[in-house]
Design a protein around this motif. Structure first.
Motif, PDB file in Angstrom:
ATOM      1  N   VAL A  98       0.847  -1.201   0.000  1.00  0.00           N
ATOM      2  CA  VAL A  98       0.000   0.000   0.000  1.00  0.00           C
ATOM      3  C   VAL A  98       0.880   1.248   0.000  1.00  0.00           C
ATOM      4  CG1 VAL A  98      -1.947  -1.100   1.164  1.00  0.00           C
ATOM      5  CG2 VAL A  98      -0.148  -0.024   2.524  1.00  0.00           C
ATOM      6  N   VAL A 195      -3.757  -2.059   4.336  1.00  0.00           N
ATOM      7  CA  VAL A 195      -4.417  -0.817   3.937  1.00  0.00           C
ATOM      8  C   VAL A 195      -3.581   0.336   4.476  1.00  0.00           C
ATOM      9  CG1 VAL A 195      -6.733  -1.799   3.847  1.00  0.00           C
ATOM     10  CG2 VAL A 195      -5.932  -0.787   5.976  1.00  0.00           C
ATOM     11  N   SER A 196      -3.659   1.467   3.822  1.00  0.00           N
ATOM     12  CA  SER A 196      -2.837   2.615   4.208  1.00  0.00           C
ATOM     13  C   SER A 196      -3.254   3.151   5.573  1.00  0.00           C
ATOM     14  CB  SER A 196      -2.961   3.725   3.165  1.00  0.00           C
ATOM     15  OG  SER A 196      -2.388   3.344   1.941  1.00  0.00           O
ATOM     16  N   ASN A 274     -11.881  -3.408   7.747  1.00  0.00           N
ATOM     17  CA  ASN A 274     -11.355  -2.558   6.690  1.00  0.00           C
ATOM     18  C   ASN A 274     -10.967  -1.214   7.300  1.00  0.00           C
ATOM     19  OD1 ASN A 274     -11.861  -4.207   4.126  1.00  0.00           O
ATOM     20  ND2 ASN A 274     -13.836  -4.296   5.168  1.00  0.00           N
ATOM     21  N   SER A 275     -10.338  -0.363   6.524  1.00  0.00           N
ATOM     22  CA  SER A 275      -9.906   0.934   7.038  1.00  0.00           C
ATOM     23  C   SER A 275     -11.112   1.707   7.573  1.00  0.00           C
ATOM     24  CB  SER A 275      -9.218   1.734   5.937  1.00  0.00           C
ATOM     25  OG  SER A 275      -8.688   2.942   6.433  1.00  0.00           O
TER      26      SER A 275
END
Length: 315
Positions: A98, A195-196, A274-275
């Motif tokens: 990412v 994820v970032s 998830n983010s």
């Protein structure tokens, strides 16, 4: 007379198998590439852009690749500098899949990069239990080694009444004054950060996933949302998560370690998160099982003060 470009990484499974920056000129359609020279069976992940002068004109690009290299490319340069190679304690490279999060330390003006390692791109990745790490690096023009970073640790993981929780160690920015950054080794087998990172006010938010493939028809797992001090790589100095949902941020939202109340650095979920999305101080977490958790969070403390005034005169 700036040039408008779309800049991307070439991603995995390219024909050449190298990590490349790809620049697409929006006016002419011309495509140019900068090959990093990274090893084969590689690919460059998403690119983060930075404007050093804060004028909206990008002059620096950063991106990681699947062989663990973090690249730094000044706009217009013909070659990229290898800023860092992510490796575990055994010296095994760790894939970066990412874009790094970029941010400036308000106390020093120094540019930092924040990212985690791991892959979640194929069926083989799901069963990969290689050790992964969360990193915070100061920008530099020469290569950084892992031994130049301060090691931070997750001290405790336990089940609370509502969530599984984690607590990271205490530390200050002064610990890093002569260091190039920090790292936190993710403690659970198979844990990864794919994820970032994001900022929520002055907190650094990282999402980790721990896949579970015992049911091949419904692979899911679990994971944590972490909130730490970005420029210390350590525990926040205030309660961030409202664990019991009472709208207060107090000792009821902390856990006791050796008789001492300790601020929680991460909360766990029974399905891979998830983010998160923040709307005001509310954190929404969508999980792989399709359900959503809602958690109240506390932003940075603010002092009340007068920001403007108007003089009223009676005629």
């Amino acid at each position: 007379n700036g040039v408008w470009q779309v800049i991307v990484g070439n991603g995995p499974n390219s024909t050449a198998g190298n990590a490349q920056f790809i620049m697409i000129n929006l006016q002419s359609g011309t495509v140019t590439t900068v090959d990093t020279g990274g090893s084969s069976d590689n690919g460059l992940s998403a690119v983060a852009a930075w404007s050093s002068y804060g004028n909206g004109i990008t002059d620096l690009l950063f991106a990681g690749d699947l062989q663990g290299n973090m690249w730094r490319l000044p706009v217009g340069a013909s070659s990229a500098t290898k800023l860092f190679v992510a490796k575990d304690t055994q010296g095994n490279t760790q894939p970066i899949s990412v874009a790094p999060l970029l941010g400036t330390d308000p106390d020093t003006g120094k540019l930092w990069l924040f990212f985690g390692t791991g892959r979640y791109l194929s069926n083989d990745d799901m069963s990969n239990n290689a050790a992964q790490t969360w990193y915070g690096l100061k920008d530099a023009t020469s290569s950084i080694n892992r031994n130049e970073l301060v090691k931070r640790s997750i001290l405790v993981e336990r089940d609370d009444d509502t969530y599984a929780v984690r607590v990271t160690e205490v530390g200050t920015t002064a610990d890093l004054s002569n260091k190039a950054g920090w790292y936190i080794d993710l403690p659970t087998s198979g844990e990864r950060m794919v994820v970032s990172n994001i900022f929520q006010q002055d907190a650094l938010i990282g999402t980790v996933r721990i896949p579970n493939i015992s049911d091949m028809c419904q692979p899911t797992g679990r994971g944590f949302i972490m909130a730490i001090n970005p420029f210390a790589g350590a525990r926040l100095d205030r309660t961030f998560f409202d664990l019991n949902g009472d709208g207060e941020f107090d000792e009821q939202d902390q856990i006791t370690i050796n008789g001492v109340n300790s601020i929680v650095s991460g909360i766990g979920f029974d399905s891979s998160p998830n983010s998160p999305i923040f709307i005001g101080n509310v954190m929404y977490v969508v999980k792989d099982n399709g359900l959503t958790n809602t958690v109240w969070t506390q932003g940075a403390d603010a002092n009340a003060r007068r920001t403007a005034w108007r003089e009223v005169v009676n005629q």
